[in-house]
Design a protein around this motif. Structure first.
Motif, PDB file in Angstrom:
ATOM      1  N   THR A 219      31.539 -57.919  26.356  1.00  0.00           N
ATOM      2  CA  THR A 219      30.980 -56.564  26.328  1.00  0.00           C
ATOM      3  C   THR A 219      30.518 -56.202  24.925  1.00  0.00           C
ATOM      4  O   THR A 219      31.047 -56.700  23.935  1.00  0.00           O
ATOM      5  CB  THR A 219      32.006 -55.512  26.791  1.00  0.00           C
ATOM      6  OG1 THR A 219      33.163 -55.562  25.932  1.00  0.00           O
ATOM      7  CG2 THR A 219      32.421 -55.745  28.232  1.00  0.00           C
ATOM      8  N   ILE A 220      29.549 -55.311  24.865  1.00  0.00           N
ATOM      9  CA  ILE A 220      29.051 -54.758  23.611  1.00  0.00           C
ATOM     10  C   ILE A 220      29.318 -53.256  23.650  1.00  0.00           C
ATOM     11  O   ILE A 220      28.969 -52.593  24.639  1.00  0.00           O
ATOM     12  CB  ILE A 220      27.543 -55.025  23.442  1.00  0.00           C
ATOM     13  CG1 ILE A 220      27.272 -56.512  23.394  1.00  0.00           C
ATOM     14  CG2 ILE A 220      27.012 -54.360  22.180  1.00  0.00           C
ATOM     15  CD1 ILE A 220      27.864 -57.223  22.200  1.00  0.00           C
ATOM     16  N   LEU A 243      23.909 -54.932  29.001  1.00  0.00           N
ATOM     17  CA  LEU A 243      23.717 -54.326  27.687  1.00  0.00           C
ATOM     18  C   LEU A 243      23.959 -52.825  27.801  1.00  0.00           C
ATOM     19  O   LEU A 243      23.595 -52.210  28.810  1.00  0.00           O
ATOM     20  CB  LEU A 243      22.298 -54.573  27.175  1.00  0.00           C
ATOM     21  CG  LEU A 243      21.900 -56.025  26.906  1.00  0.00           C
ATOM     22  CD1 LEU A 243      20.454 -56.083  26.427  1.00  0.00           C
ATOM     23  CD2 LEU A 243      22.822 -56.677  25.887  1.00  0.00           C
ATOM     24  N   PRO A 244      24.559 -52.212  26.794  1.00  0.00           N
ATOM     25  CA  PRO A 244      24.749 -50.758  26.858  1.00  0.00           C
ATOM     26  C   PRO A 244      23.403 -50.045  26.900  1.00  0.00           C
ATOM     27  O   PRO A 244      22.450 -50.445  26.223  1.00  0.00           O
ATOM     28  CB  PRO A 244      25.526 -50.441  25.569  1.00  0.00           C
ATOM     29  CG  PRO A 244      25.272 -51.597  24.659  1.00  0.00           C
ATOM     30  CD  PRO A 244      25.094 -52.785  25.544  1.00  0.00           C
ATOM     31  N   TYR A 281      13.464 -50.124  29.814  1.00  0.00           N
ATOM     32  CA  TYR A 281      14.327 -50.214  30.997  1.00  0.00           C
ATOM     33  C   TYR A 281      15.642 -49.454  30.766  1.00  0.00           C
ATOM     34  O   TYR A 281      16.072 -48.662  31.614  1.00  0.00           O
ATOM     35  CB  TYR A 281      14.612 -51.679  31.299  1.00  0.00           C
ATOM     36  CG  TYR A 281      15.585 -51.914  32.430  1.00  0.00           C
ATOM     37  CD1 TYR A 281      15.145 -52.037  33.739  1.00  0.00           C
ATOM     38  CD2 TYR A 281      16.958 -52.020  32.181  1.00  0.00           C
ATOM     39  CE1 TYR A 281      16.033 -52.246  34.775  1.00  0.00           C
ATOM     40  CE2 TYR A 281      17.860 -52.231  33.212  1.00  0.00           C
ATOM     41  CZ  TYR A 281      17.393 -52.338  34.504  1.00  0.00           C
ATOM     42  OH  TYR A 281      18.289 -52.543  35.519  1.00  0.00           O
ATOM     43  N   LEU A 282      16.269 -49.704  29.612  1.00  0.00           N
ATOM     44  CA  LEU A 282      17.554 -49.066  29.325  1.00  0.00           C
ATOM     45  C   LEU A 282      17.394 -47.571  29.090  1.00  0.00           C
ATOM     46  O   LEU A 282      18.255 -46.778  29.471  1.00  0.00           O
ATOM     47  CB  LEU A 282      18.204 -49.735  28.108  1.00  0.00           C
ATOM     48  CG  LEU A 282      18.587 -51.209  28.306  1.00  0.00           C
ATOM     49  CD1 LEU A 282      19.075 -51.822  26.994  1.00  0.00           C
ATOM     50  CD2 LEU A 282      19.665 -51.357  29.375  1.00  0.00           C
ATOM     51  N   CYS A 283      16.293 -47.193  28.469  1.00  0.00           N
ATOM     52  CA  CYS A 283      16.031 -45.772  28.234  1.00  0.00           C
ATOM     53  C   CYS A 283      15.831 -45.041  29.564  1.00  0.00           C
ATOM     54  O   CYS A 283      16.309 -43.922  29.758  1.00  0.00           O
ATOM     55  CB  CYS A 283      14.809 -45.610  27.344  1.00  0.00           C
ATOM     56  SG  CYS A 283      14.557 -43.919  26.744  1.00  0.00           S
ATOM     57  N   ASN A 284      15.141 -45.681  30.490  1.00  0.00           N
ATOM     58  CA  ASN A 284      14.942 -45.077  31.811  1.00  0.00           C
ATOM     59  C   ASN A 284      16.262 -44.935  32.566  1.00  0.00           C
ATOM     60  O   ASN A 284      16.455 -43.981  33.327  1.00  0.00           O
ATOM     61  CB  ASN A 284      13.970 -45.919  32.637  1.00  0.00           C
ATOM     62  CG  ASN A 284      12.536 -45.788  32.154  1.00  0.00           C
ATOM     63  OD1 ASN A 284      12.193 -44.813  31.483  1.00  0.00           O
ATOM     64  ND2 ASN A 284      11.700 -46.762  32.468  1.00  0.00           N
ATOM     65  N   LYS A 285      17.169 -45.869  32.345  1.00  0.00           N
ATOM     66  CA  LYS A 285      18.486 -45.759  32.981  1.00  0.00           C
ATOM     67  C   LYS A 285      19.242 -44.559  32.442  1.00  0.00           C
ATOM     68  O   LYS A 285      19.945 -43.863  33.188  1.00  0.00           O
ATOM     69  CB  LYS A 285      19.299 -47.037  32.753  1.00  0.00           C
ATOM     70  CG  LYS A 285      18.818 -48.236  33.550  1.00  0.00           C
ATOM     71  CD  LYS A 285      19.835 -49.369  33.548  1.00  0.00           C
ATOM     72  CE  LYS A 285      21.060 -49.016  34.358  1.00  0.00           C
ATOM     73  NZ  LYS A 285      22.015 -50.135  34.446  1.00  0.00           N
ATOM     74  N   ILE A 286      19.112 -44.324  31.143  1.00  0.00           N
ATOM     75  CA  ILE A 286      19.776 -43.154  30.557  1.00  0.00           C
ATOM     76  C   ILE A 286      19.221 -41.869  31.161  1.00  0.00           C
ATOM     77  O   ILE A 286      19.948 -40.947  31.510  1.00  0.00           O
ATOM     78  CB  ILE A 286      19.589 -43.143  29.023  1.00  0.00           C
ATOM     79  CG1 ILE A 286      20.347 -44.300  28.379  1.00  0.00           C
ATOM     80  CG2 ILE A 286      20.091 -41.821  28.435  1.00  0.00           C
ATOM     81  CD1 ILE A 286      20.143 -44.405  26.875  1.00  0.00           C
TER      82      ILE A 286
END
Length: 356
Positions: A219-220, A243-244, A281-286
């Motif tokens: 984990t990170i 990834l976080p 992708y990660l920003c959209n998840k947030i």
């Protein structure tokens, strides 16, 4: 004949190395004799690559040395008395020796900025290293370190580069997060199980490499995505599955290495499109706007759409469909009169069986 020539060449090489060593020692002694003024400084004493097992002990004022290079020798220890007198040394290079420990007197080097102890046999640092508060670069790669001093981050506040790759570190001390001037943290090829949770305090960190901890690091922490100055992040060849989401907020991130992980989030097709795609992708998840695969529409929904189960009037375009004129109690619907109306033949027939 060839064998004799090789032997002669080896003898000449040994003699040249010995003359080189003696010349350097003589230069140090001559400098000490001819320059007694405290205003003059000996910039460099270079005794590297001389196959030294022990250090020479010339009548030299060690306090005038600013840079000392003892690398690429066979030294197994450094005398306490030597480091205690290196009061003005700024750079100390002892890489590629056989050192199993550093002297406690290393804490006397209050002006030391660069310390290179890579390529030795060190298992730990003496706690006195925390007194080297001017230290800006610590290179301890390729040793056998199993831990760092617990309070290293509280004391070495000027540290800009910490390189401890290729060791046996299981964790980084929590005080690491207090190294606010740190720009490079290289902890690859260790046995790291986790990283400190509050890494967001490393406001100047530009490069973070924790790759190749293989089966240990899974984990990170979320705080990695709060490293506002981060340009390069390498977490490759670990056991990371996700990834976080905070990494999507790293505006300065230009290089991201995640290969060799069993990643699920982000999926591999996103990773293949590069760092910008991963951040998006990660920003959209947030933000909760990440697109998901559309659900299959049921036959019931299709029937509703075409008016089959809509109450009221027939479609405006003249199409035929089932019209429920009014609510009927379940008792009435269960009577023999109405049981036949749920037959598929009648249900999909264009005729109306429920007219009053």
């Amino acid at each position: 004949m060839m064998y004799e020539q090789q032997q002669q060449q080896q003898v000449r090489s040994k003699r040249q190395m010995e003359r080189r060593r003696m010349n350097r020692i003589d230069q140090v002694e001559d400098y000490n004799e001819n320059n007694s003024s405290d205003k003059q400084q000996l910039e460099v004493v270079d005794l590297s690559g001389m196959s030294l097992d022990t250090l020479p002990n010339p009548p030299l004022n060690l306090a005038i040395i600013s840079k000392l290079d003892l690398s690429n020798n066979n030294l197994q220890s450094i005398p306490e008395s030597l480091t205690a007198r290196l009061l003005n040394v700024v750079m100390l290079d002892v890489h590629s020796n056989q050192l199993k420990f550093l002297p406690n007197s290393i804490g006397c080097l209050s002006k030391l900025k660069v310390l290179n102890v890579s390529g030795n046999l060190l298992h730990s640092f003496p706690r006195t290293i925390e007194n080297c508060r001017s230290l800006e670069e610590l290179n301890a790669n390729f040793n056998q370190l199993s831990q760092l001093p617990d309070t290293i981050g509280f004391e070495l506040v000027n540290l800009k580069k910490l390189a401890v790759n290729s060791n046996k570190l299981v964790f980084l001390p929590s005080s690491t997060s207090h190294l606010t001037n740190l720009r490079v943290l290289d902890a690859r090829l260790n046995c790291l199980h986790s990283l400190p949770d509050d890494l967001e305090n490393l406001i100047n960190l530009e490069v973070l490499n924790v790759s190749q901890n293989f089966q240990y690091l899974s984990t990170i922490p979320y705080s990695v995505g709060l490293l506002i100055s981060l340009v390069e992040l390498d977490v490759s060849y670990n056991k990371i599955t996700a990834l976080p989401e905070s990494i999507g907020c790293l505006k300065k991130l230009q290089k991201l290495s995640v290969e060799g992980n069993p990643l699920i989030s982000p999926p591999i097709d996103v990773v293949d499109r590069g760092v910008d795609a991963v951040k998006e992708y990660l920003c959209n998840k947030i933000n909760g706007t990440q697109k998901t695969s559309p659900k299959k529409k049921s036959w019931f929904g299709k029937l509703t759409k075409c008016g089959t189960f809509n109450g009221g009037s027939l479609p405006a375009d003249g199409g035929e469909g089932y019209i429920m004129p009014s609510y009927r109690p379940i008792d009435g619907m269960a009577s023999p009169r109405y049981m036949g109306m749920f037959s598929p033949r009648r249900l999909f027939s264009p005729k109306s069986y429920f007219s009053r």
